[in-house]
Design an enzyme around this catalytic site. Sequence first.
Site: not given
Length: 337
Positions: A124, A230, A178, A84, A148, A10, A197, A31, A152, A12
């Site tokens: 997060s 942010r 972020n 996520k 979500y 993915g 998004n 994965d 977490k 990150i």
Amino acid sequence: MKVLVTGGAGYIGSHTVVLLIEAGYEVLVFDNFCNASRESIRRVEKIINKPIEVVEGDIRNREDLRAVFEKHKIDAVIHFAGLKAVGESVELPLKYYDNNVNGSAVLCEVMAEYNCKSIIFSSSATVYGDPHTTPILENFPLFATNPYGRSKLMVEEILRDVYVSDNEWKIVLLRYFNPVGAHASGTIGEDPNGIPNNLMPFIAQTAVGKREYLSVFGDDYDTKDGTGVRDYIHVVDLAKGHLNALERLENFSEVMTVNLGAGKGYSVLEMVTAFEKASGKKVPYKIASRRAGDIATCFADPSYAKELLGWEATLGIDEMCRDGWHWQSQNPSGYNI
Ligand code: NAD
Ligand code: UFG
């Protein structure tokens, strides 16, 4: 030292895999490719100039995991695998609890079976809900505003319980702010499915001409220019935070919870301006109504990360936009080349 990276294909995860291999770690990516492309793996191999070991499997499937631990002596796990999308989690909460919470519990169970008790978990900043003040410290009250975020929080709690039951575990909970930007090569980056998004990929796709304009969700917040603020952090800085945590893991004698943010707040309009400067492209935008569930301001106090992990963000907003643009302009369709 061999590190199992769940979700390593993915956004990150792929950046972290590059740094891990460059730092000399042995890496195994695990994965199920539900939100990733095999192409990201090929690109990582190109950057590091060697093949990486990849296992296609699901963290909810004990047998998939057991097969990995049977075959490999894993010393630590960096656990990125998870879903996520906040909006989707509201529509399909059980999918999120199954994947993120049940999946993490199964992972820990199998780790314990094979006496692997070191884990770094992707949490997060969403666990702070709508913070009473900023900058946000790790000991602020925790609150989830959607499934979500709750998933977490639940995994954080599960990992704390696991530690209480067995103090041999070494656990770090990293609360990301972020993440944006991309590897400097421009060959790996964020490749969201469908309409993005998140702000940065939306801006990047607008700059490259894939979207007509950006909708700015609200200009009447109590912030410098009325738009949401942010703490944007370059994904390569974020990836480095995992290496610092991994290096120090053995010294920790309790569950460590750490904010990974740059500690600076930028508004939506500041991000638009910075991206226009970095790309030389216009990013047309229209003011729209607020997005449900959004908060005005969110940024970290990252001083504990510096104290505990010797980590701080080094790349600023110009580098975030430069590298984000590099990735987007070279890969206008992401990994779907
Ligand atoms: P991503 O979707 O790009 O990566 C997650 C990876 O996990 C994907 O490759 C996906 O295929 C894999 N995956 C999902 N469920 C799986 C399962 N059951 N078994 C095996 N693999 C599975 O997301 P990302 O942005 O790289 O985020 C990584 C982690 O960081 C996630 O846990 C996410 O919740 C967390 N996080 C992300 C952000 C962000 O804004 N990107 C912010 C805070 C926290
Ligand atoms: N925004 C827009 N237009 C868009 C997208 C976003 O104006 O098209 C604004 C939002 O209103 C917000 C800011 O840009 O003010 C950032 O929005 P993002 O969706 O990029 O990020 P969020 O802070 O809302 O949420 C992100 C992740 C969450 C995570 C949280 C904290 O999406 O999963 O950061 O880490 F929980």
